[in-house]
Motif scaffolding. Structure first.
Motif, PDB file in Angstrom:
ATOM      1  N   VAL A 160      24.276  33.072  31.187  1.00 38.58           N
ATOM      2  CA  VAL A 160      24.273  33.760  29.887  1.00 38.58           C
ATOM      3  C   VAL A 160      24.895  35.145  30.057  1.00 38.58           C
ATOM      4  O   VAL A 160      24.489  35.910  30.933  1.00 38.58           O
ATOM      5  CB  VAL A 160      22.843  33.897  29.330  1.00 38.58           C
ATOM      6  CG1 VAL A 160      22.878  34.541  27.943  1.00 38.58           C
ATOM      7  CG2 VAL A 160      22.156  32.538  29.271  1.00 38.58           C
ATOM      8  N   LEU A 161      25.888  35.455  29.212  1.00 38.26           N
ATOM      9  CA  LEU A 161      26.534  36.764  29.220  1.00 38.26           C
ATOM     10  C   LEU A 161      26.438  37.370  27.828  1.00 38.26           C
ATOM     11  O   LEU A 161      26.908  36.773  26.849  1.00 38.26           O
ATOM     12  CB  LEU A 161      28.007  36.647  29.628  1.00 38.26           C
ATOM     13  CG  LEU A 161      28.316  36.535  31.125  1.00 38.26           C
ATOM     14  CD1 LEU A 161      27.960  35.149  31.646  1.00 38.26           C
ATOM     15  CD2 LEU A 161      29.784  36.834  31.405  1.00 38.26           C
ATOM     16  N   ILE A 162      25.828  38.548  27.736  1.00 39.89           N
ATOM     17  CA  ILE A 162      25.593  39.199  26.442  1.00 39.89           C
ATOM     18  C   ILE A 162      25.976  40.676  26.544  1.00 39.89           C
ATOM     19  O   ILE A 162      25.660  41.347  27.532  1.00 39.89           O
ATOM     20  CB  ILE A 162      24.117  39.055  26.023  1.00 39.89           C
ATOM     21  CG1 ILE A 162      23.788  37.566  25.799  1.00 39.89           C
ATOM     22  CG2 ILE A 162      23.825  39.860  24.769  1.00 39.89           C
ATOM     23  CD1 ILE A 162      22.350  37.278  25.459  1.00 39.89           C
ATOM     24  N   ALA A 172       8.672  37.380  30.116  1.00 37.86           N
ATOM     25  CA  ALA A 172       8.093  36.283  30.909  1.00 37.86           C
ATOM     26  C   ALA A 172       8.650  34.942  30.455  1.00 37.86           C
ATOM     27  O   ALA A 172       8.915  34.052  31.266  1.00 37.86           O
ATOM     28  CB  ALA A 172       6.571  36.306  30.798  1.00 37.86           C
ATOM     29  N   ALA A 173       8.854  34.795  29.134  1.00 41.46           N
ATOM     30  CA  ALA A 173       9.417  33.554  28.600  1.00 41.46           C
ATOM     31  C   ALA A 173      10.868  33.386  29.013  1.00 41.46           C
ATOM     32  O   ALA A 173      11.319  32.276  29.321  1.00 41.46           O
ATOM     33  CB  ALA A 173       9.290  33.541  27.080  1.00 41.46           C
ATOM     34  N   ILE A 174      11.627  34.487  29.044  1.00 47.17           N
ATOM     35  CA  ILE A 174      13.025  34.428  29.481  1.00 47.17           C
ATOM     36  C   ILE A 174      13.100  34.033  30.944  1.00 47.17           C
ATOM     37  O   ILE A 174      13.982  33.271  31.361  1.00 47.17           O
ATOM     38  CB  ILE A 174      13.716  35.785  29.232  1.00 47.17           C
ATOM     39  CG1 ILE A 174      13.860  36.034  27.730  1.00 47.17           C
ATOM     40  CG2 ILE A 174      15.088  35.828  29.906  1.00 47.17           C
ATOM     41  CD1 ILE A 174      14.439  37.380  27.370  1.00 47.17           C
ATOM     42  N   GLU A 175      12.158  34.510  31.731  1.00 50.10           N
ATOM     43  CA  GLU A 175      12.109  34.167  33.162  1.00 50.10           C
ATOM     44  C   GLU A 175      11.945  32.665  33.366  1.00 50.10           C
ATOM     45  O   GLU A 175      12.460  32.091  34.341  1.00 50.10           O
ATOM     46  CB  GLU A 175      10.936  34.914  33.820  1.00 50.10           C
ATOM     47  CG  GLU A 175      10.814  34.719  35.319  1.00 50.10           C
ATOM     48  CD  GLU A 175      11.824  35.530  36.105  1.00 50.10           C
ATOM     49  OE1 GLU A 175      12.375  34.971  37.074  1.00 50.10           O
ATOM     50  OE2 GLU A 175      12.051  36.703  35.765  1.00 50.10           O
ATOM     51  N   LEU A 177      20.964  36.040  33.430  1.00 47.53           N
ATOM     52  CA  LEU A 177      21.235  36.644  32.131  1.00 47.53           C
ATOM     53  C   LEU A 177      21.950  37.964  32.399  1.00 47.53           C
ATOM     54  O   LEU A 177      21.349  38.924  32.888  1.00 47.53           O
ATOM     55  CB  LEU A 177      19.932  36.871  31.367  1.00 47.53           C
ATOM     56  CG  LEU A 177      19.987  37.694  30.076  1.00 47.53           C
ATOM     57  CD1 LEU A 177      21.022  37.142  29.109  1.00 47.53           C
ATOM     58  CD2 LEU A 177      18.624  37.760  29.410  1.00 47.53           C
ATOM     59  N   VAL A 178      23.247  37.994  32.110  1.00 48.26           N
ATOM     60  CA  VAL A 178      24.084  39.146  32.415  1.00 48.26           C
ATOM     61  C   VAL A 178      24.298  39.967  31.151  1.00 48.26           C
ATOM     62  O   VAL A 178      24.736  39.434  30.125  1.00 48.26           O
ATOM     63  CB  VAL A 178      25.450  38.707  32.993  1.00 48.26           C
ATOM     64  CG1 VAL A 178      26.295  39.927  33.365  1.00 48.26           C
ATOM     65  CG2 VAL A 178      25.249  37.811  34.207  1.00 48.26           C
ATOM     66  N   VAL A 179      23.976  41.260  31.210  1.00 48.60           N
ATOM     67  CA  VAL A 179      24.172  42.173  30.083  1.00 48.60           C
ATOM     68  C   VAL A 179      24.921  43.401  30.581  1.00 48.60           C
ATOM     69  O   VAL A 179      25.019  43.640  31.789  1.00 48.60           O
ATOM     70  CB  VAL A 179      22.825  42.597  29.455  1.00 48.60           C
ATOM     71  CG1 VAL A 179      22.095  41.413  28.854  1.00 48.60           C
ATOM     72  CG2 VAL A 179      21.939  43.301  30.487  1.00 48.60           C
ATOM     73  N   THR A 180      25.455  44.188  29.647  1.00 46.05           N
ATOM     74  CA  THR A 180      26.031  45.480  30.025  1.00 46.05           C
ATOM     75  C   THR A 180      24.964  46.554  29.875  1.00 46.05           C
ATOM     76  O   THR A 180      23.910  46.325  29.281  1.00 46.05           O
ATOM     77  CB  THR A 180      27.248  45.831  29.148  1.00 46.05           C
ATOM     78  OG1 THR A 180      26.803  46.069  27.809  1.00 46.05           O
ATOM     79  CG2 THR A 180      28.275  44.693  29.154  1.00 46.05           C
ATOM     80  N   ASN A 181      25.256  47.736  30.401  1.00 49.09           N
ATOM     81  CA  ASN A 181      24.274  48.815  30.288  1.00 49.09           C
ATOM     82  C   ASN A 181      24.590  49.753  29.123  1.00 49.09           C
ATOM     83  O   ASN A 181      24.478  50.967  29.227  1.00 49.09           O
ATOM     84  CB  ASN A 181      24.170  49.596  31.603  1.00 49.09           C
ATOM     85  CG  ASN A 181      25.460  50.323  31.973  1.00 49.09           C
ATOM     86  OD1 ASN A 181      26.549  49.888  31.606  1.00 49.09           O
ATOM     87  ND2 ASN A 181      25.344  51.428  32.694  1.00 49.09           N
ATOM     88  N   ARG A 208      20.925  40.614  35.127  1.00 49.08           N
ATOM     89  CA  ARG A 208      21.927  41.375  35.875  1.00 49.08           C
ATOM     90  C   ARG A 208      22.583  42.335  34.885  1.00 49.08           C
ATOM     91  O   ARG A 208      22.803  41.987  33.727  1.00 49.08           O
ATOM     92  CB  ARG A 208      22.997  40.468  36.470  1.00 49.08           C
ATOM     93  CG  ARG A 208      22.458  39.263  37.209  1.00 49.08           C
ATOM     94  CD  ARG A 208      22.017  39.589  38.621  1.00 49.08           C
ATOM     95  NE  ARG A 208      21.636  38.374  39.316  1.00 49.08           N
ATOM     96  CZ  ARG A 208      20.406  37.857  39.322  1.00 49.08           C
ATOM     97  NH1 ARG A 208      19.450  38.459  38.632  1.00 49.08           N
ATOM     98  NH2 ARG A 208      20.127  36.761  40.002  1.00 49.08           N
ATOM     99  N   ALA A 209      22.935  43.531  35.338  1.00 52.27           N
ATOM    100  CA  ALA A 209      23.548  44.527  34.450  1.00 52.27           C
ATOM    101  C   ALA A 209      24.920  44.930  34.972  1.00 52.27           C
ATOM    102  O   ALA A 209      25.075  45.232  36.160  1.00 52.27           O
ATOM    103  CB  ALA A 209      22.649  45.758  34.333  1.00 52.27           C
ATOM    104  N   ILE A 210      25.902  44.892  34.080  1.00 53.61           N
ATOM    105  CA  ILE A 210      27.260  45.340  34.405  1.00 53.61           C
ATOM    106  C   ILE A 210      27.434  46.770  33.916  1.00 53.61           C
ATOM    107  O   ILE A 210      27.114  47.096  32.776  1.00 53.61           O
ATOM    108  CB  ILE A 210      28.314  44.428  33.737  1.00 53.61           C
ATOM    109  CG1 ILE A 210      28.203  42.995  34.256  1.00 53.61           C
ATOM    110  CG2 ILE A 210      29.718  44.964  33.973  1.00 53.61           C
ATOM    111  CD1 ILE A 210      29.149  42.021  33.574  1.00 53.61           C
TER     112      ILE A 210
END
Length: 332
Positions: free
Chosen positions: A251-253, A264-267, A274-278, A293-295
Motif C-alpha cells: 500500500v502506497l499513500i 492495531a487493526a491495520i497491523e 503501508l508506505v506513506v510520505t512525511n 514506512r515513511a518516505i
C-alpha cells in the motif's frame, strides 16, 4: 546558491521535523518564531528577526490540529506581510480541507475555496503544496500554486519491491483511476479499479468492494491512494484484494493522517507494508504499527523552495525521476 534577497524560513508547530530537514538541506537556518497560545486559546506569534524585503517561506502542514495549524499559518503570513516581507510563500505539504472541494449535496460548503480566500486575504503571494486531493483546488487561488507530486517517489519505491514486474496498480475508488493509470503506464504494468458500494435498500447494510477492472490473482497488488484518515477504505480494499487471490499486497499513500485509524487493526491486515510520505508526522504512527514506512519529502520541498527563490522551473524537478532522477528517495 541563492540570488538577490535572502531566503527566510519560518515554521509553525504542525511539523517541526520536516521544517528542520528542509532547512538543513537548504543550508538556511530557521528564523526563530514563537507561536504561542493564550489561556483562552488565542494564538500569538513573535518573529525574532527582521524579514523586511526578504523572500519568506512558511512551512506549515494541514495535519493533527488542523484548525489551530491553519490559524497559526494565517497569523504568521499576516505578521510577515505587515513586517514588509518582499514575497510570502506558504509551504503546505498537506493542504487542509482539501476533501471539501465541491458542492456534492445541497447546502454543502466548499471549504477548500474558503481556505484559499483566507490565505490570499492574509497576504500570501504563492502556495507550494503536494498531492492535492483534487487538482481543481489550484483554480480556487488568484495567486501562483505549485502542486508537487509524490508519484516519482512512489515509482522509485515500487521498483524496489520484489516481483514488481508482475505487479498490478490498484485504485480503491474511481477518483484515483487517473493516478493509478499514469503509474501503471510508466511502469509498463496493468492497473485495476475497485468499486465501493452499499446496499441502498438497507441503511445498516455493510459496505463492500468489488473489483471492476483488472485481475489481481497471483499478482503483486500495489494499492495507491492520496490519503488515509480512518483506514476504513484501506481495510475494505486490502481484504477484497486478498479474497481475489493477490499474491502480496503493498500500500502506497501520499498523506498518512491516521486521525481516527485503528493502528492495531491495520497491523492485522493482509498487507506487506503501508508506505506513506512525511507530509504529516509519522514517528508516533510507526511506533504503533510495524508495517508503516515513511518516505522523506524534504528533498523535494527544499529543491522547490530553492527553484522558486531563484526563478527556476519547478516542473523540471519531476522530468527524469522515473529514469533515476537527481534527488534520492530516503526512507525514515
Amino acid at each position: 546558491m541563492y540570488h538577490g534577497n535572502s531566503i527566510r524560513l519560518l515554521a509553525g508547530n504542525s511539523h517541526p521535523e520536516l521544517a528542520h530537514s528542509v532547512a538543513e538541506r537548504l543550508g538556511v537556518p530557521l528564523t526563530p518564531c514563537m507561536p504561542q497560545k493564550f489561556s483562552n486559546g488565542e494564538i500569538n506569534v513573535k518573529i525574532a528577526e527582521s524579514v523586511r524585503e526578504e523572500d519568506v517561506f512558511i512551512i506549515q502542514s494541514g495535519c493533527s490540529d488542523v484548525n489551530d495549524n491553519l490559524m497559526e499559518l494565517l497569523i504568521l503570513i499576516s505578521a510577515c506581510k505587515t513586517a514588509s516581507a518582499r514575497r510570502i510563500t506558504a509551504v503546505i505539504p498537506c493542504f487542509p480541507y482539501a476533501r471539501m472541494d465541491k458542492k456534492d449535496k445541497s447546502r454543502a460548503p466548499i471549504t477548500a475555496k474558503l481556505v484559499a480566500n483566507m490565505l490570499v486575504c492574509a497576504g500570501c503571494d504563492h502556495i507550494i503544496t503536494m498531492d492535492l486531493h483534487a487538482s481543481q483546488i489550484q483554480g480556487f487561488f488568484d495567486i501562483p500554486v505549485d502542486n508537487l507530486f509524490s508519484e516519482p517517489l512512489m515509482i522509485t519505491y515500487i521498483k524496489r519491491i520484489d516481483g514488481w514486474q508482475n505487479s498490478i496498480i490498484v485504485s480503491p475508488d474511481a477518483g484515483g483511476a487517473k493516478r493509478v493509470a499514469a503509474i501503471a503506464d510508466k511502469l509498463g504494468v496493468e492497473f485495476a479499479l475497485i468499486h465501493r458500494q452499499r446496499d441502498k435498500q438497507s441503511k445498516n447494510a455493510p459496505e463492500r468492494m468489488e473489483l471492476l477492472v483488472g485481475d489481481v490473482r497471483d499478482k503483486v497488488a500495489i494499492l495507491v491512494d492520496d490519503m488515509i484518515d480512518t483506514g476504513h477504505t484501506l481495510t475494505l480494499a486490502a481484504r477484497t484484494l486478498h479474497d481475489k487471490g493477490a499474491k502480496a499486497i503493498h500500500v502506497l499513500i501520499s498523506h498518512g493522517l491516521f486521525a481516527e485509524a485503528n493502528m492495531a487493526a491495520i497491523e492485522e491486515l493482509p498487507i506487506e507494508e503501508l508506505v506513506v510520505t512525511n507530509t504529516a508526522p509519522q514517528k508516533e504512527h510507526k511506533e504503533k504499527c510495524s508495517k508503516i514506512r515513511a518516505i522523506d519529502i524534504s528533498a523535494i520541498i527544499a529543491e522547490s523552495i530553492r527553484r522558486t527563490h531563484n526563478g527556476e522551473s519547478i516542473s523540471l524537478l519531476f522530468g527524469d525521476w522515473t529514469g533515476g532522477g537527481h534527488l534520492d528517495m530516503v526512507l525514515l
